[in-house]
Design a protein around this motif. Sequence first.
Motif, short mmCIF file in Angstrom:
data_model
loop_
_atom_site.label_atom_id
_atom_site.label_comp_id
_atom_site.label_asym_id
_atom_site.label_seq_id
_atom_site.Cartn_x
_atom_site.Cartn_y
_atom_site.Cartn_z
N ARG A 45 74.20 -25.27 48.10
CA ARG A 45 75.52 -26.54 47.92
C ARG A 45 74.25 -27.36 47.20
O ARG A 45 72.76 -26.78 47.03
CB ARG A 45 74.89 -27.50 49.76
CG ARG A 45 75.40 -28.60 48.98
CD ARG A 45 75.76 -29.17 50.69
NE ARG A 45 76.37 -28.49 52.09
CZ ARG A 45 76.67 -29.34 52.75
NH1 ARG A 45 76.27 -30.00 52.66
NH2 ARG A 45 77.36 -28.03 53.60
N GLU A 46 75.01 -27.87 46.42
CA GLU A 46 73.89 -28.49 45.28
C GLU A 46 74.42 -29.90 44.98
O GLU A 46 75.53 -30.12 45.12
CB GLU A 46 74.14 -27.77 43.52
CG GLU A 46 75.81 -27.77 43.21
CD GLU A 46 75.61 -27.04 42.09
OE1 GLU A 46 74.73 -26.79 41.42
OE2 GLU A 46 76.54 -26.82 40.98
N LEU A 47 73.21 -30.63 44.09
CA LEU A 47 73.23 -32.96 43.92
C LEU A 47 74.70 -31.73 42.79
O LEU A 47 74.56 -31.53 41.83
CB LEU A 47 72.48 -32.96 43.82
CG LEU A 47 72.38 -34.23 43.03
CD1 LEU A 47 72.85 -35.82 44.26
CD2 LEU A 47 71.01 -35.10 42.76
N VAL A 48 75.57 -33.79 42.90
CA VAL A 48 76.74 -33.53 41.81
C VAL A 48 75.91 -34.65 41.57
O VAL A 48 75.78 -35.03 40.16
CB VAL A 48 77.61 -33.61 42.67
CG1 VAL A 48 78.83 -33.76 40.96
CG2 VAL A 48 78.01 -32.11 42.86
N ALA A 49 75.77 -36.08 42.12
CA ALA A 49 75.53 -37.64 41.86
C ALA A 49 75.39 -37.89 42.85
O ALA A 49 75.75 -38.07 43.69
CB ALA A 49 76.58 -37.92 41.06
N ALA A 50 74.62 -39.23 42.70
CA ALA A 50 74.62 -39.44 43.33
C ALA A 50 73.55 -41.16 43.12
O ALA A 50 73.77 -41.46 42.04
CB ALA A 50 72.60 -39.20 44.38
N ILE A 51 73.53 -42.41 43.71
CA ILE A 51 73.77 -43.48 43.29
C ILE A 51 73.05 -44.55 44.38
O ILE A 51 73.56 -44.30 46.27
CB ILE A 51 75.10 -44.27 43.23
CG1 ILE A 51 75.06 -45.89 42.77
CG2 ILE A 51 76.11 -44.13 44.43
CD1 ILE A 51 76.09 -46.45 42.12
N THR A 52 71.65 -45.79 44.73
CA THR A 52 71.12 -46.18 45.28
C THR A 52 72.22 -47.36 45.62
O THR A 52 73.24 -47.87 44.66
CB THR A 52 69.89 -46.43 44.47
OG1 THR A 52 70.26 -47.30 43.65
CG2 THR A 52 69.14 -45.48 44.43
#
Length: 121
Positions: A45-52
């Motif tokens: 599993r890998e990060l695609v996008a994150a937002i605070t």
Amino acid sequence: QVQLVESGGGLVQAGGSLRLSCAASGSIFSINAMGWYRQAPGKQRELVAAITIGGSTNYADSVKGRFTASRDNAKNTVYLQMNSLKPEDTAVYYCGCNLKGSYTWAPPNYWGQGTQVTVSS
């Protein structure tokens, strides 16, 4: 406890677009960053996008310029707009969130059930 429910996956041709949604419920005031991760068969599993909460974003290099994460704090929902999709974007996409007090981009403490995205060539 936080519950995350994803929607919006499906089958699309290469070059097409999809928009994923993730709605949070439960202890939403404890949430820091929310993000999208994906897992293809046989891969980690890998990060695609994150937002605070404040709107700062973090993207995987492979999706920069094609995917956009956004967040509606009033609706406790995050979105992932995916454009110019490629067959290699095919995966199960998971929504995740970490909690306040964590490092901004720490791995999620909670996960959604996942939604399949399939891009045909």
